[in-house]
Design an enzyme around this catalytic site. Structure first.
Site: not given
Ligand code: CP
Length: 315
Positions: A51-52, A80, A101, A129
């Site tokens: 999703r993110t 590397k 991320r 998050h």
């Molecule tokens: N909610 C969320 O962070 O989903 P993903 O890990 O799929 O990005």
């Protein structure tokens, strides 16, 4: 112009949160525009995501920007031995904003300190998050008509759940009452309980999860027990199915109550709950598109006024 990052929700004032919600609302009315034409958005995902990453990339594409990046660090020169610092500096040569991320807590903060371009934190370990938090706030606002004075029940993995940690911080402005429902192995960490005390946030802790507890909720925020955060897999096996929301547990729920979940789900919401009018997690994920259009635009210096006056709307 001063660089503007989006690293932790704790940085956002009440006014800024409400402003970002208004921006997300504008994008929900008109998601397709060319306001970011000529910009490049980099998405660096050192940890898995559906999703993110896809909603950030969709947001960039729908606003006319181009997207570069990776969804698996194994295909990059990190294998590397390239450091995070060098990776960030390289990508800053190519992109106008970096969405990242990373599994290390604080990685986004570190990146923001070295990058000449804005950094958007798409999740750093079990820490924060903030973009998920913005879409959660937008979802709560849309379904409740307000963020004020709500009973918010957080269920499941409250120890490693970065989304619930961010939500507590964001809601400090809105006089919530939190209920923390978790087995003792996954209880809300002391640092967040201390945060609640310091900010005058009421909270109650439970280990039971049943229809009588759910009856008091405005928001029931379910979370996945995150296997990837456990060093002891035996412990994961012990707690993985500790709370499963079933349809019959909603029999006493308030009419306004909505079930949120950052997703992915594994086993913590039975599939027959999906058809229940209280279920909102699929729409919640859709709200992520509008919230992330707002975040990218904001860090790139576009104001709510710019969005309202935007003449590049398509369709
Ligand atoms: N909610 C969320 O962070 O989903 P993903 O890990 O799929 O990005």
């Amino acid at each position: 112009m001063e660089k503007h990052d989006f690293v932790t929700i704790a940085d956002l004032s009440k006014e800024k949160i409400l402003y970002m919600i208004q921006m997300a609302k504008e994008f929900e009315m008109h998601p397709n525009r060319e306001i970011l034409k000529g910009k490049v958005v980099a998405t660096l995902f050192f940890e898995p995501s559906t999703r993110t990453r896809l909603s950030f990339e969709t947001a960039a594409n729908r606003l006319g920007a181009k997207v570069i990046g990776f969804s698996d660090a194994k295909v990059t020169s990190a294998t590397k031995g390239e450091t995070l610092k060098d990776t960030i500096l390289m990508v800053s040569n190519y992109a106008d904003v970096i969405v990242m991320r990373h599994h290390i807590e604080g990685a986004a903060q570190y990146a923001s300190e070295i990058a000449p371009v804005p950094i958007v934190n798409a999740g750093d370990g079990a820490h924060q998050h903030p973009s998920q938090c913005m879409l959660d706030l937008y979802s709560i606002y849309k379904t409740q008509g307000t963020l004020e004075n709500l009973n918010i029940f957080l269920v499941g993995d409250l120890k490693y759940g970065r989304t619930v940690h961010s939500l507590i911080m964001a809601m400090r402005h809105f006089n919530p009452t939190f209920h923390f429902i978790a087995p003792k192995e996954l209880a809300m960490p002391d640092e967040y309980k201390l945060y609640c005390k310091q900010h005058g946030i009421r909270y109650v802790e439970h280990t039971d999860f049943n229809e009588d507890i759910i009856a008091e909720a405005d928001i029931l925020y379910m979370t996945r027990v995150q296997k990837e955060r456990f060093s002891d897999l035996m412990e994961y096996e012990r707690v993985k199915n500790v709370y499963i929301l079933k349809k019959d547990m909603l029999c006493k729920a308030r009419q306004n109550m909505k079930i949120l979940h950052p997703l992915p789900r594994v086993n913590e919401i039975a599939y027959d709950v999906d058809e229940d009018p209280h279920a909102y997690y699929i729409q919640q994920a859709q709200n992520g598109l509008y919230a992330r259009e707002a975040i990218i635009s904001d860090v790139l210096g576009y104001s709510l006024e710019d969005i309202k006056n935007d003449k590049t709307i398509i369709g």
